[in-house]
Design a protein around this motif. Structure first.
Motif, PDB file in Angstrom:
ATOM      1  N   ALA A 100       0.867  -1.452   0.242  1.00 48.72           N
ATOM      2  CA  ALA A 100      -0.171   0.018  -0.120  1.00 48.72           C
ATOM      3  C   ALA A 100       1.229   1.330   0.537  1.00 48.72           C
ATOM      4  CB  ALA A 100      -0.718   0.102   1.124  1.00 48.72           C
ATOM      5  N   PRO A 101       1.461   1.820  -1.301  1.00 51.70           N
ATOM      6  CA  PRO A 101       2.257   2.657  -1.349  1.00 51.70           C
ATOM      7  C   PRO A 101       1.585   4.269  -0.342  1.00 51.70           C
ATOM      8  CG  PRO A 101       2.213   1.568  -3.094  1.00 51.70           C
ATOM      9  CD  PRO A 101       0.884   1.203  -2.701  1.00 51.70           C
ATOM     10  N   GLY A 102       0.431   4.671  -0.774  1.00 47.23           N
ATOM     11  CA  GLY A 102      -0.520   5.205  -0.580  1.00 47.23           C
ATOM     12  C   GLY A 102      -0.135   5.307   1.090  1.00 47.23           C
ATOM     13  N   GLY A 103       0.229   4.519   1.918  1.00 45.46           N
ATOM     14  CA  GLY A 103       0.199   4.203   3.092  1.00 45.46           C
ATOM     15  C   GLY A 103      -1.035   4.197   4.330  1.00 45.46           C
ATOM     16  N   LEU A 104      -1.779   3.991   5.037  1.00 43.97           N
ATOM     17  CA  LEU A 104      -2.579   3.611   5.609  1.00 43.97           C
ATOM     18  C   LEU A 104      -4.038   4.382   5.305  1.00 43.97           C
ATOM     19  CD1 LEU A 104      -1.851   3.530   9.658  1.00 43.97           C
ATOM     20  CD2 LEU A 104      -2.367   1.866   8.241  1.00 43.97           C
ATOM     21  N   PRO A 105      -3.559   5.994   4.821  1.00 41.78           N
ATOM     22  CA  PRO A 105      -5.586   6.586   4.093  1.00 41.78           C
ATOM     23  C   PRO A 105      -5.371   5.946   2.804  1.00 41.78           C
ATOM     24  CG  PRO A 105      -3.147   8.180   4.587  1.00 41.78           C
ATOM     25  CD  PRO A 105      -3.131   7.102   4.978  1.00 41.78           C
ATOM     26  N   GLY A 106      -3.670   5.344   2.067  1.00 44.65           N
ATOM     27  CA  GLY A 106      -4.663   5.260   0.421  1.00 44.65           C
ATOM     28  C   GLY A 106      -5.342   3.459   1.110  1.00 44.65           C
ATOM     29  N   LEU A 107      -4.522   2.953   1.684  1.00 47.27           N
ATOM     30  CA  LEU A 107      -5.263   1.164   1.817  1.00 47.27           C
ATOM     31  C   LEU A 107      -6.675   1.616   2.702  1.00 47.27           C
ATOM     32  CD1 LEU A 107      -4.070  -1.528   2.261  1.00 47.27           C
ATOM     33  CD2 LEU A 107      -4.199  -0.847   4.401  1.00 47.27           C
ATOM     34  N   TRP A 108      -6.787   3.199   3.072  1.00 50.33           N
ATOM     35  CA  TRP A 108      -8.293   3.171   3.825  1.00 50.33           C
ATOM     36  C   TRP A 108      -9.771   3.812   2.212  1.00 50.33           C
ATOM     37  CZ3 TRP A 108     -11.601   2.697   7.412  1.00 50.33           C
ATOM     38  CH2 TRP A 108     -12.915   3.022   8.043  1.00 50.33           C
ATOM     39  N   ARG A 109      -8.735   4.204   1.761  1.00 45.68           N
ATOM     40  CA  ARG A 109      -9.134   4.694   0.352  1.00 45.68           C
ATOM     41  C   ARG A 109      -9.756   3.543  -0.364  1.00 45.68           C
ATOM     42  NH1 ARG A 109      -6.261   9.482   0.985  1.00 45.68           N
ATOM     43  NH2 ARG A 109      -4.325   8.653  -0.056  1.00 45.68           N
TER      44      ARG A 109
END
Lengths: 398, 301
Positions: B283-292
């Motif tokens: 998840a290169p976008g980090g936790l917010p990316g994963l959340w989205r």
């Protein structure tokens, strides 16, 4: 044109070594700047003082003549690669007769491979890791192995058991830094326990240098509910860990952080929380030998500071090397090496008063144990024949 | 159950510490797309400034933030004007030049500190340094609790500034789309200078607080920088709430792994870096990316 010729002649004359055969050229590579600069700087001061004293006394007796000591001291900036390179430079360019090694096991380890290549005697006063020694016949060290530091502490605790101050069985929490120093310390404790029933390690953990949070580690220690807490730490880790230890309300019958405890910086950072911590060291200014008292006064007069163990061992390292050169009666590397191997320097300021080297080239001097007392006081509590105060055990509840 | 609560509370306090030292890194990355490798050096310098204020005037390390943070804001602006602004712009990610330059700045700061203060270990001992408060059967250090409180306050303050002020909106605009922000009349250069100042002030705030917890030398900060880097990657690189959540996740994993598994405590850093690699790959976008991503899937259903 005439001026140019005179100038060239002057340069040639100045460039020529002035009776270089009549001096002992000693090279030293120390971390005078960078991470290890504090103690590296102290080693520099002690090394220079020892050389100055030898020269003020007319030089070192080598065979039939007295030879002055020419010290070439270089700064490795606490960089291991640079350290090794500078040792090589001293040997190949400055043509030194012998090398004084640096401070810090990782730096000395890097340096220690070079002397073997060129056959030059190398004596370090600032590394206790056993891995450095025994691989080359040219490498010697005045610091006793860290394993023995742990064994000394265990012998001290065992003596407290014999005195009835502590009662076996004693359980131990053993917490060491994940370095050569820490591993040697853990080995020393484990080796002692193998041959001494009554002690049991309940929890044994390692930690990385500059750990950001010691609570998970100390939580394991708390759950183990041991009698003794034996740790081996660098100063910064000792301070951070002991702050958390105190905040968590942990208590043990006896507590050590290896060589750490009586340092001024630690007592300033931790206040009364350092009371009754015991620590081991390669030297103490409290040693009751006349030569130590004399050294303390001389060192303070020359530098304005009270000598610490690193000042003393830096000074004694130079004295040992010069004693070996004098004994060899020559500046021939092989003769100096043989003299170092067979050296038995009496009236040494080191604990035990006789400095000699084992087959691996490392000194095997006894360690001292000190214990902090309230009000910033420190007592030498081991060896028993040198103690300045009675050890307090177990640590009294506040 | 008591152990669980104690470990959870400790994780919370650790998260506060981790978040505090990471905010500055996230502000600068968000606006300028550069990883401030000098962050550790700035924290170290702030720790020394705090120590000097305590040593000379007896000023409490937490109170000294009021002086140290604004001073470092100006230092950050100065650093931007003299060094950082000349870097080639890159919207894709941190350029090699920026990494090398800021690493160089870190080395300069370190050696400056060695030249001024030497290699002696310094620390600050306050009347509450060794004190703790009993909560649910555990004892928690007063300095750690104070760090947590300041961390929460700074998160709230930062979010208020970002949402309620023109400056904050401009920073968010440049963070989200620099070109669009410039087309809307935002002076991206000025915003970058201010953002670098804010990032430096946050690094200083972290340094001041760390000086109340740890002993330090000019080499101080390296291990904190590595942790902070893991946290901002986990938090999505540019969201401050994400940083706080990233700090929380890392602290919980570290503490619970130690409390409930047999994994040696010395593997704490290995946990951080494994997490870093997993997040970068999965998840290169980090936790917010994963959340989205998860949110979109739920909506699609």
């Amino acid at each position: 044109m005439r001026i140019t010729w005179w100038a060239a002649l002057g340069v040639m004359l100045l460039g020529l070594p002035v009776r270089a055969q009549d001096e002992i050229r000693i090279g030293a590579v120390l971390p005078i700047t960078g991470k290890e600069s504090k103690i590296g700087g102290a080693y520099k001061q002690a090394t220079e003082l020892a050389v100055k004293e030898a020269n003020n006394a007319g030089g070192v007796q080598v065979g039939a003549k007295k030879m002055k000591v020419n010290l070439v001291l270089l700064d490795d900036t606490s960089d291991a690669a640079k350290s090794a390179q500078l040792v090589e430079q001293l040997i190949t360019q400055d043509k030194v007769h012998a090398i004084i090694g640096g401070y810090g096991s990782h730096l000395v380890q890097a340096q220690s491979v070079v002397p073997d290549r060129y056959g030059v005697p190398f004596l370090s006063g600032g590394a206790g890791a056993t891995a450095i020694f025994g691989r080359s016949k040219w490498v010697f060290g005045t610091l006793s192995p860290v394993e023995h530091l742990a064994e000394t502490q265990m012998a001290f605790l065992d003596d407290l058991v014999k005195q009835g101050k502590l009662k076996t069985p004693l359980t131990i929490a053993l917490v060491t830094e994940n370095t050569e120093h820490g591993n040697d310390y853990a080995k020393g404790v484990n080796d002692f326990i193998k041959s001494h029933p009554g002690y049991k390690i309940v929890v044994q953990e390692k930690f990385e240098l500059n750990t950001t949070d010691y609570r998970p580690l100390l939580q394991r220690v708390a759950e183990a509910k041991t009698d003794l807490f034996l740790a081996d730490s660098h100063l910064e880790d000792f301070i951070a860990m002991h702050r958390t230890y105190t905040q968590m309300g942990l208590k043990h019958q006896m507590l050590t952080h290896g060589a750490r405890g009586s340092d001024t910086a630690a007592r300033k950072a931790l206040g009364p929380a350092t009371d009754y911590i015991f620590a081991s060291g390669w030297w103490s200014d409290l040693l009751p030998y006349p030569q130590v008292k004399e050294f303390n006064a001389r060192y303070k007069a020359a530098t304005g500071i009270e000598p610490q163990w690193y000042n003393a061992m830096g000074y004694e390292t130079v004295r040992a090397l010069l004693a070996a050169i004098s004994k060899a009666g020559s500046t021939d590397p092989e003769k100096i090496r043989a003299a170092l191997a067979g050296l038995k320097m009496e009236k040494s300021i080191a604990p035990g008063q006789v400095l000699s080297f084992t087959k691996t080239g490392q000194a095997d001097l006894p360690f001292v144990v000190t214990q902090n007392k309230p009000g910033g006081k420190v007592d030498l509590v081991w060896p028993k024949d040198s103690k300045t105060g009675e050890p307090v055990a177990p640590i009294p509840a506040k | 159950m008591e152990k669980f609560v104690v470990v959870a509370l400790n994780s919370l306090l650790t998260a506060g510490l981790y978040a505090t030292m990471s905010y500055g890194l996230a502000v600068i990355y968000g606006v300028m797309r550069i990883i401030n490798l000098a962050h550790a050096g700035l924290m170290m310098l702030a720790a020394y400034a705090t120590w000097a204020l305590n040593d000379r005037f007896g000023l409490d390390p937490f109170l000294s933030i009021v002086i140290v943070a604004p001073a470092f804001f100006l230092l950050g602006m100065g650093l931007y004007a003299t060094v950082i602004r000349w870097l080639p712009r890159s919207s894709a990610g941190p350029s090699m030049q920026s990494l090398l330059l800021l690493f160089g700045v870190w080395l300069v700061l370190q050696n400056l500190a060695y030249a001024i203060w030497g290699g002696d270990t310094q620390s600050i001992l306050t009347p509450y340094t060794m004190e703790s408060i009993p909560i649910f059967g555990g004892r928690f250090g007063v300095p750690q609790i104070l760090v947590f409180v300041v961390s929460i306050l700074s998160l709230v303050g930062l979010n208020l500034v970002l949402r309620r002020t023109y400056l904050g909106k401009a920073i968010r605009a440049v963070t989200q789309n620099r070109d669009a922000a410039m087309l809307s009349g935002v002076n991206a250069g000025q915003i970058a200078a201010v953002a670098f100042g804010i990032g430096t002030a946050f690094a200083a705030m972290g340094g001041s607080m760390l000086s109340a917890l740890y002993a330090f030398t000019p080499d101080f900060g390296r291990s904190f920088l590595l942790k902070a880097f893991c946290i901002i990657v986990l938090g999505g690189m540019e969201s401050f709430t994400g940083v706080a959540v990233g700090a929380l996740v890392l602290a919980f994993i570290e503490n619970f792994a130690s409390a409930y598994t047999a994994i040696p405590v010395s593997y704490q850093d290995a946990i951080s870096f494994t997490l870093l690699v997993v997040v970068l790959v999965a998840a290169p976008g980090g936790l917010p990316g994963l959340w989205r991503l998860l949110d979109r899937r739920v909506v699609a259903r």
